[in-house]
Write a protein that holds these residues in place. Structure first.
Motif, mmCIF file in Angstrom:
data_model
loop_
_atom_site.group_PDB
_atom_site.id
_atom_site.type_symbol
_atom_site.label_atom_id
_atom_site.label_comp_id
_atom_site.label_asym_id
_atom_site.label_seq_id
_atom_site.Cartn_x
_atom_site.Cartn_y
_atom_site.Cartn_z
ATOM 1 N N ASP A 196 0.719 25.787 48.542
ATOM 2 C CA ASP A 196 -0.044 26.294 47.771
ATOM 3 C C ASP A 196 -1.589 26.178 47.551
ATOM 4 O O ASP A 196 -2.295 26.943 47.053
ATOM 5 N N ALA A 216 -3.756 29.629 48.529
ATOM 6 C CA ALA A 216 -3.648 30.423 47.442
ATOM 7 C C ALA A 216 -4.532 29.931 46.378
ATOM 8 O O ALA A 216 -5.211 30.825 45.741
ATOM 9 N N SER A 217 -4.353 28.692 45.889
ATOM 10 C CA SER A 217 -4.997 28.087 44.999
ATOM 11 C C SER A 217 -6.677 27.910 45.216
ATOM 12 O O SER A 217 -7.595 28.137 44.330
ATOM 13 N N ASN A 238 -8.268 31.444 45.093
ATOM 14 C CA ASN A 238 -8.482 31.604 43.643
ATOM 15 C C ASN A 238 -9.528 31.090 43.035
ATOM 16 O O ASN A 238 -10.487 31.701 42.494
ATOM 17 N N ASN A 248 -6.602 37.694 46.974
ATOM 18 C CA ASN A 248 -5.147 36.793 46.935
ATOM 19 C C ASN A 248 -4.773 37.195 48.412
ATOM 20 O O ASN A 248 -4.770 38.169 48.864
ATOM 21 N N SER A 257 2.616 30.784 49.476
ATOM 22 C CA SER A 257 1.475 30.150 49.095
ATOM 23 C C SER A 257 1.388 30.847 47.595
ATOM 24 O O SER A 257 0.985 32.029 47.364
ATOM 25 N N GLU A 258 1.367 30.141 46.514
ATOM 26 C CA GLU A 258 1.211 30.263 45.005
ATOM 27 C C GLU A 258 -0.085 29.751 44.517
ATOM 28 O O GLU A 258 -0.504 28.680 44.978
ATOM 29 N N ASN A 259 -0.652 30.685 43.613
ATOM 30 C CA ASN A 259 -2.002 30.239 43.154
ATOM 31 C C ASN A 259 -1.586 29.288 41.721
ATOM 32 O O ASN A 259 -1.072 29.792 40.757
ATOM 33 N N ILE A 315 -4.078 26.768 40.807
ATOM 34 C CA ILE A 315 -5.365 26.090 40.535
ATOM 35 C C ILE A 315 -5.530 25.294 39.079
ATOM 36 O O ILE A 315 -6.078 24.384 39.327
#
Length: 508
Positions: A388, A391-392, A395, A401, A409-411, A413
């Motif tokens: 992640d 994406a974090s 952001n 994105n 990958s996930e945000n 942050i």
């Protein structure tokens, strides 16, 4: 004019306040990712280490955020590094531990983490262990090795091509072997032996500083037998005892050279991977023999990076991410008595497992984030994965994105910066089996064939294989001792369904 300027400052502050960030956040931070090799959750002082001190890392944690439930993407090195730089799970590309002559595993058309940071205005550099393959499979080490880091987003590179226990045992800067004599060309083989090559540990054990298992009895350089055969390049061979100094000084030069504009440094340590050969300054720095000594050595290197940032007045605007590529391992190819000398020290902390294992210590690794003035010091229990970071960070820097560019990958942050304790809902743990986390639940998917390969058994590793579903409650059972699968069948179904969604196949 002055009124307009004041109004502008107030407006910026209001906007940043609405987003939850301070005005300090608005300036792009330098980003340094310190990636240690084979460091377990319990291998640092702040997490309970016994027999070795890590004052620099502990200070980093004291002044930053120490994560108790942050994970690498996989329980082995190449897969973790692949996921880190691509934002994609390693299984999607069949990423596995690579030999030293393997081709680059990252597709050069893929948009990577360093690509994203370059697009955001960063100068990008990688120093240290690579282990993602180099070249196209027919690598000529005597010319520019391509494709490599430059083709996947790095402006600068200074590499250990694969691992310290694999040939070629040379450094590569910007994809050229350092100090190579053209009259003494390098030849590398992972198949048949090479005529007039370096002697092997199998045939000449008297040359060895450390004895090794059968897999590591190939070419002997600097008194250490490696995996594979090698010929030539004598002027370019590294000296293991000097490696931490060479890499750290190179990292410091990169920082100094790029101090006037935003930079991203991926400093990928060789320590504490085997062969564990401490510099004389760190011999007997611990009570655990070579493994403990190189932990102390690694800690000193971390302190040197922070010291350089202070000297250049960069610390306040630098986000430092300290973590590891997988869980700990004691026996992994060389006889350095790590298992015999471990004493009361628990490399995985309270968690079961190790490198190569789907149990929790295989991927739950020490993770510390520091950014003075932005990250409030403390402890976070957020469930997070290194996959992640892509994406974090995108952001954080207001980049688009990643979407399909980084499919897994996930945000998160806000969790990475300590603004929330909420991380992932589900977290995949890749090893030679698959695990899935949700809150305190840990599910391990059954394997059709649960036979443990001999090479894993020789390392005293329990990989977590079973033909039956395994379900554990880590809140009450961090050691994963009591299988609750039969008591909570609905949780098993939910977890299996989620895994199959990740794998993109229906539950059978």
């Amino acid at each position: 004019m002055k009124v307009l300027q004041i109004f502008g400052v107030v407006l910026v502050c209001l906007i940043s306040g609405l987003k939850g960030y301070t005005q300090t956040d608005l300036k792009k931070p330098n980003i340094i990712l310190i990636y240690i090799d084979d460091l377990g959750y319990g291998d640092i002082g702040i997490n309970g280490a016994v027999g070795v001190k890590t004052p620099n890392i502990d200070a980093l944690a004291k002044n930053g955020l120490n994560f108790t439930d942050a994970h690498c993407a996989a329980a082995t090195c190449t897969p973790s590094r692949y996921s880190l730089l691509t934002g994609s799970y390693a299984f999607r590309n069949n990423a596995a531990i690579l030999e030293g002559d393997a081709p680059l595993i990252i597709d050069t058309t893929r948009y990577t983490l360093p690509d994203m940071l370059k697009n955001a205005g960063y100068t990008t550099g990688v120093v240290g262990k690579w282990h993602l393959g180099l070249g196209d499979g027919n690598t000529n080490w005597n010319q520019r090795v391509s494709p490599g880091p430059a083709e996947v987003g790095f402006d600068y590179s200074f590499l250990i091509p694969a691992t310290g226990d694999r040939v070629p045992t040379v450094f590569i800067e910007n994809q050229y072997v350092v100090n190579l004599d053209p009259q003494d060309p390098i030849e590398v083989s992972y198949g048949k032996a090479i005529e007039n090559a370096y002697p092997t540990g199998r045939e000449h054990p008297e040359l060895l500083k450390q004895y090794a298992d059968n897999y590591h009895l190939g070419a002997v350089t600097n008194g250490i037998s490696r995996i594979g055969y090698m010929k030539g390049g004598s002027s370019a061979l590294w000296v293991d005892e000097q490696t931490p100094y060479v890499l750290t000084n190179t990292a410091k030069r990169f920082i100094e050279k790029n101090q006037d504009h935003p930079f991203f440094l991926y400093y990928s340590f060789h320590d504490i991977h085997q062969p564990r050969i401490a510099n004389v300054n760190f011999i007997e720095a611990s009570s655990m023999g070579p493994r403990g000594d190189v932990i102390a050595q690694m800690d000193w290197c971390v302190g040197e990076i922070e010291k350089k940032l202070r000297e250049l007045d960069l610390l306040e605007n630098t986000l430092i991410i300290f973590t590891s590529d997988n869980g700990p391992i004691l026996d992994d190819g060389y006889v350095d008595y790590a298992r015999e000398l471990v004493g009361d020290h628990k490399p995985g902390g309270p968690y079961k497992g190790s490198k190569y294992s789907v149990f929790e210590a295989g991927t739950r690794v020490p993770t510390i984030l520091s950014w003075p003035g932005v990250i409030k010091p403390g402890i976070s229990d957020a469930l997070l994965s290194q996959v992640d970071l892509y994406a974090s960070l995108a952001n954080l820097l207001a980049e688009k994105n990643p979407g399909k560019k980084a499919p897994d990958s996930e945000n998160h942050i806000d969790a990475w910066l300590g603004k929330t304790q909420k991380g992932r809902e589900f977290l995949l743990e890749e090893a030679y089996a698959f695990g899935l986390r949700k809150n305190n639940w840990k599910y391990i998917q059954p394997k059709e064939n649960a036979t443990v390969p001999g090479w894993i058994t020789q390392k005293y590793v329990d990989p977590g294989f079973s033909t039956h579903p395994q379900l554990y409650n880590l809140e009450t059972d961090p050691g994963e001792t009591t299988n609750l699968a039969e008591d909570f069948p609905q949780v098993v179904i939910e977890m299996e369904d989620k895994l199959n969604t990740i794998f993109k196949k229906p539950r059978l």
